[in-house]
Scaffold this motif. Structure first.
Motif, PDB file in Angstrom:
ATOM      1  N   PRO A  91      87.378  59.262  40.167  1.00 62.23           N
ATOM      2  CA  PRO A  91      86.887  60.361  41.004  1.00 62.23           C
ATOM      3  C   PRO A  91      85.437  60.689  40.690  1.00 62.23           C
ATOM      4  CG  PRO A  91      88.433  61.156  39.346  1.00 62.23           C
ATOM      5  CD  PRO A  91      88.378  59.680  39.202  1.00 62.23           C
ATOM      6  N   SER A  92      84.716  61.130  41.706  1.00 66.23           N
ATOM      7  CA  SER A  92      83.314  61.514  41.478  1.00 66.23           C
ATOM      8  C   SER A  92      83.276  62.941  40.963  1.00 66.23           C
ATOM      9  CB  SER A  92      82.555  61.428  42.810  1.00 66.23           C
ATOM     10  OG  SER A  92      81.299  62.045  42.671  1.00 66.23           O
ATOM     11  N   TRP A  93      82.417  63.205  39.991  1.00 61.87           N
ATOM     12  CA  TRP A  93      82.287  64.598  39.512  1.00 61.87           C
ATOM     13  C   TRP A  93      81.191  65.327  40.274  1.00 61.87           C
ATOM     14  CZ3 TRP A  93      77.406  65.350  37.576  1.00 61.87           C
ATOM     15  CH2 TRP A  93      76.734  64.224  37.092  1.00 61.87           C
ATOM     16  N   PHE A  94      80.470  64.584  41.121  1.00 66.33           N
ATOM     17  CA  PHE A  94      79.360  65.201  41.854  1.00 66.33           C
ATOM     18  C   PHE A  94      79.739  65.253  43.327  1.00 66.33           C
ATOM     19  CE2 PHE A  94      74.942  65.681  43.275  1.00 66.33           C
ATOM     20  CZ  PHE A  94      74.472  66.562  42.318  1.00 66.33           C
ATOM     21  N   ASN A  95      79.853  66.443  43.895  1.00 67.02           N
ATOM     22  CA  ASN A  95      80.306  66.590  45.277  1.00 67.02           C
ATOM     23  C   ASN A  95      79.207  66.231  46.269  1.00 67.02           C
ATOM     24  OD1 ASN A  95      82.978  67.314  45.586  1.00 67.02           O
ATOM     25  ND2 ASN A  95      82.587  69.371  44.790  1.00 67.02           N
ATOM     26  N   LEU A  96      79.505  65.306  47.144  1.00 63.05           N
ATOM     27  CA  LEU A  96      78.522  64.905  48.157  1.00 63.05           C
ATOM     28  C   LEU A  96      79.244  64.798  49.499  1.00 63.05           C
ATOM     29  CD1 LEU A  96      76.871  62.043  46.060  1.00 63.05           C
ATOM     30  CD2 LEU A  96      75.742  64.172  46.697  1.00 63.05           C
ATOM     31  N   GLY A  97      78.913  65.688  50.400  1.00 59.87           N
ATOM     32  CA  GLY A  97      79.520  65.660  51.730  1.00 59.87           C
ATOM     33  C   GLY A  97      78.936  64.525  52.561  1.00 59.87           C
ATOM     34  N   ASP A  98      79.593  64.210  53.662  1.00 58.55           N
ATOM     35  CA  ASP A  98      79.160  63.078  54.509  1.00 58.55           C
ATOM     36  C   ASP A  98      77.758  63.292  55.083  1.00 58.55           C
ATOM     37  OD1 ASP A  98      81.522  61.745  54.033  1.00 58.55           O
ATOM     38  OD2 ASP A  98      82.534  62.651  55.743  1.00 58.55           O
ATOM     39  N   LYS A  99      77.516  64.495  55.632  1.00 63.47           N
ATOM     40  CA  LYS A  99      76.189  64.750  56.213  1.00 63.47           C
ATOM     41  C   LYS A  99      75.139  64.827  55.107  1.00 63.47           C
ATOM     42  CE  LYS A  99      77.878  67.366  60.154  1.00 63.47           C
ATOM     43  NZ  LYS A  99      78.061  68.701  60.684  1.00 63.47           N
ATOM     44  N   ASP A 100      75.531  65.431  53.995  1.00 61.51           N
ATOM     45  CA  ASP A 100      74.635  65.536  52.846  1.00 61.51           C
ATOM     46  C   ASP A 100      74.239  64.134  52.371  1.00 61.51           C
ATOM     47  OD1 ASP A 100      73.285  66.943  50.852  1.00 61.51           O
ATOM     48  OD2 ASP A 100      75.007  66.968  49.500  1.00 61.51           O
ATOM     49  N   LEU A 101      75.202  63.219  52.369  1.00 61.80           N
ATOM     50  CA  LEU A 101      74.911  61.841  51.963  1.00 61.80           C
ATOM     51  C   LEU A 101      73.861  61.209  52.872  1.00 61.80           C
ATOM     52  CD1 LEU A 101      78.402  60.577  50.874  1.00 61.80           C
ATOM     53  CD2 LEU A 101      76.286  60.141  49.606  1.00 61.80           C
ATOM     54  N   ALA A 102      73.882  61.577  54.147  1.00 63.63           N
ATOM     55  CA  ALA A 102      72.867  61.039  55.074  1.00 63.63           C
ATOM     56  C   ALA A 102      71.467  61.452  54.604  1.00 63.63           C
ATOM     57  CB  ALA A 102      73.128  61.535  56.488  1.00 63.63           C
ATOM     58  N   THR A 103      71.335  62.691  54.108  1.00 62.81           N
ATOM     59  CA  THR A 103      70.043  63.157  53.560  1.00 62.81           C
ATOM     60  C   THR A 103      69.595  62.235  52.423  1.00 62.81           C
ATOM     61  OG1 THR A 103      70.589  65.456  54.039  1.00 62.81           O
ATOM     62  CG2 THR A 103      68.911  65.090  52.343  1.00 62.81           C
ATOM     63  N   HIS A 104      70.534  61.943  51.515  1.00 59.03           N
ATOM     64  CA  HIS A 104      70.171  61.162  50.321  1.00 59.03           C
ATOM     65  C   HIS A 104      69.884  59.700  50.680  1.00 59.03           C
ATOM     66  CE1 HIS A 104      71.506  64.843  48.762  1.00 59.03           C
ATOM     67  NE2 HIS A 104      72.784  64.574  48.796  1.00 59.03           N
ATOM     68  N   ILE A 105      70.611  59.186  51.675  1.00 61.77           N
ATOM     69  CA  ILE A 105      70.344  57.805  52.131  1.00 61.77           C
ATOM     70  C   ILE A 105      68.947  57.749  52.758  1.00 61.77           C
ATOM     71  CG2 ILE A 105      70.999  56.025  53.827  1.00 61.77           C
ATOM     72  CD1 ILE A 105      73.952  56.966  53.387  1.00 61.77           C
ATOM     73  N   PHE A 106      68.651  58.739  53.605  1.00 63.75           N
ATOM     74  CA  PHE A 106      67.336  58.781  54.264  1.00 63.75           C
ATOM     75  C   PHE A 106      66.222  58.862  53.207  1.00 63.75           C
ATOM     76  CE2 PHE A 106      63.814  61.430  55.894  1.00 63.75           C
ATOM     77  CZ  PHE A 106      63.369  60.611  56.927  1.00 63.75           C
ATOM     78  N   ARG A 107      66.386  59.783  52.265  1.00 59.64           N
ATOM     79  CA  ARG A 107      65.337  59.971  51.238  1.00 59.64           C
ATOM     80  C   ARG A 107      65.136  58.689  50.435  1.00 59.64           C
ATOM     81  NH1 ARG A 107      67.451  64.066  48.403  1.00 59.64           N
ATOM     82  NH2 ARG A 107      66.191  65.661  49.372  1.00 59.64           N
ATOM     83  N   THR A 108      66.252  58.091  50.010  1.00 60.45           N
ATOM     84  CA  THR A 108      66.166  56.899  49.159  1.00 60.45           C
ATOM     85  C   THR A 108      65.527  55.743  49.921  1.00 60.45           C
ATOM     86  OG1 THR A 108      68.167  57.676  48.077  1.00 60.45           O
ATOM     87  CG2 THR A 108      67.525  55.411  47.622  1.00 60.45           C
ATOM     88  N   ASP A 109      65.893  55.621  51.186  1.00 58.96           N
ATOM     89  CA  ASP A 109      65.320  54.569  52.027  1.00 58.96           C
ATOM     90  C   ASP A 109      63.799  54.753  52.142  1.00 58.96           C
ATOM     91  OD1 ASP A 109      65.066  52.498  53.905  1.00 58.96           O
ATOM     92  OD2 ASP A 109      65.220  53.921  55.548  1.00 58.96           O
ATOM     93  N   GLN A 110      63.366  55.980  52.411  1.00 57.36           N
ATOM     94  CA  GLN A 110      61.926  56.254  52.558  1.00 57.36           C
ATOM     95  C   GLN A 110      61.199  56.004  51.235  1.00 57.36           C
ATOM     96  OE1 GLN A 110      60.480  57.520  55.691  1.00 57.36           O
ATOM     97  NE2 GLN A 110      62.447  56.659  56.256  1.00 57.36           N
ATOM     98  N   LEU A 111      61.781  56.476  50.139  1.00 55.20           N
ATOM     99  CA  LEU A 111      61.143  56.275  48.826  1.00 55.20           C
ATOM    100  C   LEU A 111      61.019  54.785  48.522  1.00 55.20           C
ATOM    101  CD1 LEU A 111      62.913  59.017  46.633  1.00 55.20           C
ATOM    102  CD2 LEU A 111      60.532  59.036  47.391  1.00 55.20           C
TER     103      LEU A 111
END
Ligand code: GDP
Length: 331
Positions: A91-111
């Motif tokens: 199990p993940s100890w860090f909560n990441l919602g589906d839409k929230d994950l889109a933010t992190h994917i976008f940021r990581t892709d841009q970086l």
């Protein structure tokens, strides 16, 4: 980056800071507001760069934050995380919602394409039509680590995984020797009318910023226009481990202790109006003492001007009232 001149710059952590940021946003021309967010909380999970404080501020101003909780996107689902837990068979100890994950994917892709974090953040603000300038404290990844009785932990392991239960021994800030400061910051910090230290956790949300020599030097130099707001009210935190952190590090866990912690960086301090009776009663003097209150005397000794106001930001109206009060302070 907007063309308008910035009038107010707020140094902010996550939930507590975002409340005051929201108050400012709705009490002034938002284009004249810059927020410098702590990125010491940043973590990489599943290969994705997560910037919790930046996201809390963006989601709050975009009015999509999960209300009551203060982080994450409202009504998010957790399908991806659930599937990831299956794939990683834990199990993940860090909560990441589906839409929230889109933010992190976008940021990581841009970086990964070489775009600096400040520009990625600006892109995100544009997408949400946020009119203020929100910038990370640094372009580089400089997470805070904490030495605890359980050993050395990443900040988020301490905060989320272990629910801030392990006792802190030491905090190791990521930017003490060097950090790459976003270019847009310098001019605005120097030119703005006021720099506000939000009521965020001083040790875990503000110090990752102010322990970077660039910021401590500039705040010391412009101390006269720096206004801090106490996150401690009557010896208690509204939320989170601020009191426990202060005590673990041998600091005075009170609003006077917060003022002392910021003493070299700020000239003006806003504390909760309930503190006057509370502090006087602690001293057994009684609230009707004709002398200057103990609190104001302590602040005076620190060369700090104190202001009392209702700082409990439990509604948008109260957030705006506190922001307007700070805007109106004559410095
Ligand atoms: P985090 O990064 O999400 O932990 O949030 P912050 O560091 O920005 O905020 C945590 C601090 O905010 C705690 O010390 C709280 O006491 C303080 N805080 C939260 N809400 C309020 C409020 O309404 N008024 C004041 N004065 N402090 C608050």
């Amino acid at each position: 980056m907007q063309d308008t001149d910035i009038k107010y710059v707020i140094l902010s952590g996550g939930i507590g800071g975002a409340k005051l940021v929201e108050g400012f946003y709705h009490s002034m021309d938002p284009e004249q507001l810059m927020v410098i967010a702590n990125t010491g909380d940043d973590i990489i999970q599943y290969g994705l760069r997560i910037c919790p404080d930046l996201d809390i501020i963006i989601y709050t101003l975009a009015n999509i934050v999960q209300k009551g909780q203060g982080w994450g996107i409202q009504n998010d689902s957790f399908n991806c995380l659930s599937h990831l837990s299956t794939m990683y068979s834990q199990p993940s100890w860090f909560n990441l919602g589906d839409k929230d994950l889109a933010t992190h994917i976008f940021r990581t892709d841009q970086l990964s394409q070489g775009i600096p974090l400040s520009q990625v953040t600006q892109l995100m603000c544009d997408r949400f039509n946020i009119k203020s300038t929100i910038v990370p404290m640094a372009e580089d990844y400089i997470p805070t680590k904490v030495e605890t009785e359980m050993g050395m932990l990443h900040f988020e392991e301490y905060f989320v995984k272990y629910q801030f239960l392990p006792k802190l021994k030491k905090i190791i800030y990521g930017g003490t020797s060097n950090a790459y400061i976003p270019e847009s910051i310098d001019k605005e910090l120097k030119k703005c009318s006021k720099i506000i230290i939000a009521p965020s956790n001083p040790l875990l949300s503000i110090a990752p910023i102010t322990e970077i020599p660039y910021y401590s030097n500039i705040l010391k130099k412009y101390r006269n226009k720096v206004i801090g707001v106490s996150p401690i009210i009557q010896g208690k935190a509204v939320k989170g481990p601020t009191i426990e952190n202060f005590k673990s590090l041998g600091l005075d866990a009170s609003c006077i202790g917060v003022a002392r912690y910021y003493q070299k960086l700020m000239k003006t301090f806003v504390f909760d109006e309930s503190e006057i009776d509370f502090t006087e009663n602690l001293e057994g003097k009684g609230a009707d003492s004709d002398s200057l209150s103990l609190l104001n005397r302590s602040l005076k000794e620190m060369d700090i001007i104190g202001y009392a106001f209702d700082t409990v930001m439990s509604s948008l109206e109260k957030k705006k009232a506190l922001a307007k009060f700070i805007i109106d302070i004559d410095i």
